[in-house]
Design a protein around this motif. Structure first.
Motif, PDB file in Angstrom:
ATOM      1  N   GLN A 119     -54.455 -41.073   4.272  1.00 20.02           N
ATOM      2  CA  GLN A 119     -55.124 -42.395   3.592  1.00 20.02           C
ATOM      3  C   GLN A 119     -56.870 -41.919   4.127  1.00 20.02           C
ATOM      4  N   GLU A 120     -57.547 -42.005   2.868  1.00 17.49           N
ATOM      5  CA  GLU A 120     -58.811 -41.733   2.982  1.00 17.49           C
ATOM      6  C   GLU A 120     -59.774 -42.814   4.482  1.00 17.49           C
ATOM      7  N   VAL A 121     -60.419 -42.290   5.157  1.00 18.29           N
ATOM      8  CA  VAL A 121     -61.054 -42.804   6.758  1.00 18.29           C
ATOM      9  C   VAL A 121     -62.084 -43.880   6.127  1.00 18.29           C
ATOM     10  N   ARG A 122     -61.885 -44.969   6.386  1.00 22.89           N
ATOM     11  CA  ARG A 122     -63.040 -45.772   5.939  1.00 22.89           C
ATOM     12  C   ARG A 122     -63.936 -45.972   7.173  1.00 22.89           C
ATOM     13  N   LEU A 123     -64.905 -46.244   7.058  1.00 26.17           N
ATOM     14  CA  LEU A 123     -65.910 -47.235   7.862  1.00 26.17           C
ATOM     15  C   LEU A 123     -65.474 -48.250   8.440  1.00 26.17           C
ATOM     16  N   SER A 124     -64.846 -48.595  10.137  1.00 28.21           N
ATOM     17  CA  SER A 124     -64.787 -49.596   9.985  1.00 28.21           C
ATOM     18  C   SER A 124     -64.578 -49.707  12.052  1.00 28.21           C
ATOM     19  N   LEU A 125     -65.075 -50.716  12.663  1.00 29.33           N
ATOM     20  CA  LEU A 125     -65.243 -51.091  14.177  1.00 29.33           C
ATOM     21  C   LEU A 125     -63.878 -51.085  14.652  1.00 29.33           C
ATOM     22  N   GLU A 126     -62.641 -50.520  13.851  1.00 31.02           N
ATOM     23  CA  GLU A 126     -61.204 -50.404  14.134  1.00 31.02           C
ATOM     24  C   GLU A 126     -61.431 -48.632  14.593  1.00 31.02           C
ATOM     25  N   LYS A 127     -60.919 -47.797  15.818  1.00 31.32           N
ATOM     26  CA  LYS A 127     -60.838 -47.003  16.292  1.00 31.32           C
ATOM     27  C   LYS A 127     -60.136 -46.205  14.975  1.00 31.32           C
ATOM     28  N   THR A 128     -60.001 -44.903  14.930  1.00 34.69           N
ATOM     29  CA  THR A 128     -59.375 -45.011  13.645  1.00 34.69           C
ATOM     30  C   THR A 128     -59.142 -42.925  13.898  1.00 34.69           C
ATOM     31  N   SER A 129     -56.911 -42.627  13.438  1.00 33.44           N
ATOM     32  CA  SER A 129     -57.534 -41.037  14.161  1.00 33.44           C
ATOM     33  C   SER A 129     -57.924 -40.509  12.669  1.00 33.44           C
ATOM     34  N   VAL A 130     -58.459 -38.935  12.554  1.00 32.59           N
ATOM     35  CA  VAL A 130     -59.183 -38.397  11.773  1.00 32.59           C
ATOM     36  C   VAL A 130     -58.760 -37.039  11.554  1.00 32.59           C
ATOM     37  N   VAL A 131     -58.224 -36.380  10.456  1.00 26.02           N
ATOM     38  CA  VAL A 131     -58.064 -34.734  10.073  1.00 26.02           C
ATOM     39  C   VAL A 131     -59.763 -34.290   9.374  1.00 26.02           C
ATOM     40  N   ALA A 132     -60.493 -33.666   9.550  1.00 22.61           N
ATOM     41  CA  ALA A 132     -61.490 -32.787   8.229  1.00 22.61           C
ATOM     42  C   ALA A 132     -60.643 -31.613   7.783  1.00 22.61           C
ATOM     43  N   GLY A 133     -61.155 -31.268   6.298  1.00 15.99           N
ATOM     44  CA  GLY A 133     -61.195 -30.327   5.930  1.00 15.99           C
ATOM     45  C   GLY A 133     -60.945 -30.090   4.483  1.00 15.99           C
ATOM     46  N   ASN A 134     -60.704 -29.029   3.674  1.00 10.80           N
ATOM     47  CA  ASN A 134     -60.363 -29.424   2.278  1.00 10.80           C
ATOM     48  C   ASN A 134     -58.965 -29.511   2.126  1.00 10.80           C
ATOM     49  N   MET A 135     -58.970 -30.107   1.059  1.00 10.42           N
ATOM     50  CA  MET A 135     -57.689 -31.132   1.431  1.00 10.42           C
ATOM     51  C   MET A 135     -56.160 -29.959   1.103  1.00 10.42           C
ATOM     52  N   ASN A 136     -56.469 -29.054   0.597  1.00 13.43           N
ATOM     53  CA  ASN A 136     -55.287 -27.686   0.879  1.00 13.43           C
ATOM     54  C   ASN A 136     -55.312 -27.397   2.203  1.00 13.43           C
ATOM     55  N   ILE A 137     -56.103 -27.262   3.083  1.00  9.92           N
ATOM     56  CA  ILE A 137     -56.255 -26.598   4.266  1.00  9.92           C
ATOM     57  C   ILE A 137     -55.431 -28.370   5.274  1.00  9.92           C
ATOM     58  N   ILE A 138     -55.774 -29.817   4.780  1.00 10.14           N
ATOM     59  CA  ILE A 138     -55.106 -30.203   5.547  1.00 10.14           C
ATOM     60  C   ILE A 138     -53.634 -30.518   5.017  1.00 10.14           C
ATOM     61  N   ALA A 139     -53.387 -29.947   3.460  1.00 10.62           N
ATOM     62  CA  ALA A 139     -51.712 -29.887   3.325  1.00 10.62           C
ATOM     63  C   ALA A 139     -51.453 -29.005   4.014  1.00 10.62           C
ATOM     64  N   GLU A 140     -51.953 -27.867   3.830  1.00  9.68           N
ATOM     65  CA  GLU A 140     -51.242 -26.202   4.847  1.00  9.68           C
ATOM     66  C   GLU A 140     -51.220 -26.884   6.639  1.00  9.68           C
ATOM     67  N   SER A 141     -51.534 -27.074   7.065  1.00  5.42           N
ATOM     68  CA  SER A 141     -51.140 -27.704   8.192  1.00  5.42           C
ATOM     69  C   SER A 141     -49.952 -28.515   9.081  1.00  5.42           C
ATOM     70  N   GLY A 142     -49.505 -29.308   8.192  1.00  7.40           N
ATOM     71  CA  GLY A 142     -47.940 -30.132   8.101  1.00  7.40           C
ATOM     72  C   GLY A 142     -48.399 -31.591   8.913  1.00  7.40           C
ATOM     73  N   ILE A 143     -49.724 -31.478   9.122  1.00 10.52           N
ATOM     74  CA  ILE A 143     -49.796 -31.993  10.427  1.00 10.52           C
ATOM     75  C   ILE A 143     -49.720 -34.045  10.550  1.00 10.52           C
ATOM     76  N   ILE A 144     -50.141 -34.231   8.579  1.00 15.79           N
ATOM     77  CA  ILE A 144     -50.201 -34.911   8.274  1.00 15.79           C
ATOM     78  C   ILE A 144     -48.733 -35.856   7.945  1.00 15.79           C
ATOM     79  N   SER A 145     -48.379 -37.412   8.744  1.00 13.78           N
ATOM     80  CA  SER A 145     -47.047 -38.336   8.852  1.00 13.78           C
ATOM     81  C   SER A 145     -47.786 -39.338   8.675  1.00 13.78           C
ATOM     82  N   LYS A 146     -46.269 -40.077   9.115  1.00 10.92           N
ATOM     83  CA  LYS A 146     -46.314 -41.292   8.814  1.00 10.92           C
ATOM     84  C   LYS A 146     -46.688 -41.713  10.716  1.00 10.92           C
ATOM     85  N   GLN A 147     -47.974 -40.767  11.502  1.00 11.32           N
ATOM     86  CA  GLN A 147     -48.579 -41.123  12.591  1.00 11.32           C
ATOM     87  C   GLN A 147     -49.273 -42.438  12.061  1.00 11.32           C
ATOM     88  N   LYS A 148     -49.469 -43.428  13.234  1.00 10.85           N
ATOM     89  CA  LYS A 148     -50.183 -44.105  13.026  1.00 10.85           C
ATOM     90  C   LYS A 148     -51.818 -43.582  13.861  1.00 10.85           C
TER      91      LYS A 148
END
Length: 262
Positions: free
Chosen positions: A233-262
């Motif tokens: 999910q897109e990271v939107r500004l919040s006072l709460e902490k969040t996980s982050v993954v940065a890159g273009n969407m192709n390389i993010i998908a290729e990495s395989g690290i996106i899951s249902k992890q919180k």
């Protein structure tokens, strides 16, 4: 852009550059533990923060502030809110390793308007205004289009949250076999900017605070990249902490690290 906004951004840029002299001239550090021996602050973190808030308050009267070294956090939905990390990479700063930065994001009505990340040791000023090119020292930058196998991956270890250590290194092991190499640099804001200018293809960390990513997120977006969490999910500004993954969407998908992890 109106003449008044142009002047304010120019003045803000000058303020960040002049305030960085505090970092470059630092000596006799007074180091204090916050939550643990891995979570540190110095008198220079506070001095940079105080100088920035005082100057910005004159430039934008009535502005709210969200800053790492302040107990009180402002309203992120206000007309003008500034999210500040006075020294992102304090541990690097303490150990004289460079790779630390001043990070300032300007949000208007909860939406990103301007972001700046300045590395005084390298004299590199990353910045972006919403809807315009991201810049490094005044020149346009863009994320890399290279596949993961030809890319460096940057990561953070979420050192203040030891319960995330296993997850962090599971993700690292997953991506290590697919990429060219990995680096742990120690400044989330700069790591995201290194992705924005194409030096690295991917960056991830299991948890960050808003001041760690607020400015760099806009720079990344305007360079053609995306900032999502580990659920995709897109990271939107919040006072709460969040996980982050940065890159273009192709390389993010290729990495395989996106899951249902919180």
């Amino acid at each position: 852009m109106s003449e008044s906004l142009f002047f304010t951004i120019s003045s803000l840029r000058h303020t960040i550059l002049s305030t960085s002299k505090i970092i470059l001239s630092a000596a006799d550090l007074q180091i204090t533990e916050k939550t643990s021996a891995k979570d540190l602050v110095t008198q220079y973190d506070r001095q940079v923060q105080e100088r920035l808030i005082a100057a910005i308050s004159e430039l934008v009267p009535g502005a709210e502030f969200v800053s790492e070294e302040s107990a009180e956090k402002g309203n992120i939905k206000a007309d003008d809110t500034f999210i500040i990390d006075p020294i992102d990479g304090t541990t690097n700063f303490i150990h004289q390793m460079g790779n630390c930065a001043i990070s300032v994001a300007w949000y208007k009505h909860g939406e990103p308007f301007y972001g700046a990340v300045y590395d005084p040791n390298a004299d590199e000023f990353f910045e972006a205004k919403a809807g315009e090119d991201a810049l490094l020292n005044g020149k346009p930058i863009h994320v890399s289009d290279a596949p993961l196998g030809n890319s460096i991956v940057l990561f953070g270890t979420a050192p203040y949250n030891p319960e995330l250590t296993d997850l962090t290194f599971e993700l690292l092991r997953k991506v290590f076999g697919k990429c060219q190499d990995i680096r742990r640099m120690g400044s989330a804001a700069l790591d995201i900017c290194h992705v924005a200018c194409g030096r690295a293809g991917l960056y991830f960390e299991a948890t960050l605070s808003p001041w760690d990513y607020a400015a760099a997120a806009l720079i990344l977006k305007e360079s053609g990249g995306s900032l999502v969490n580990l659920s995709g999910q897109e990271v939107r500004l919040s006072l709460e902490k969040t996980s982050v993954v940065a890159g273009n969407m192709n390389i993010i998908a290729e990495s395989g690290i996106i899951s249902k992890q919180k």
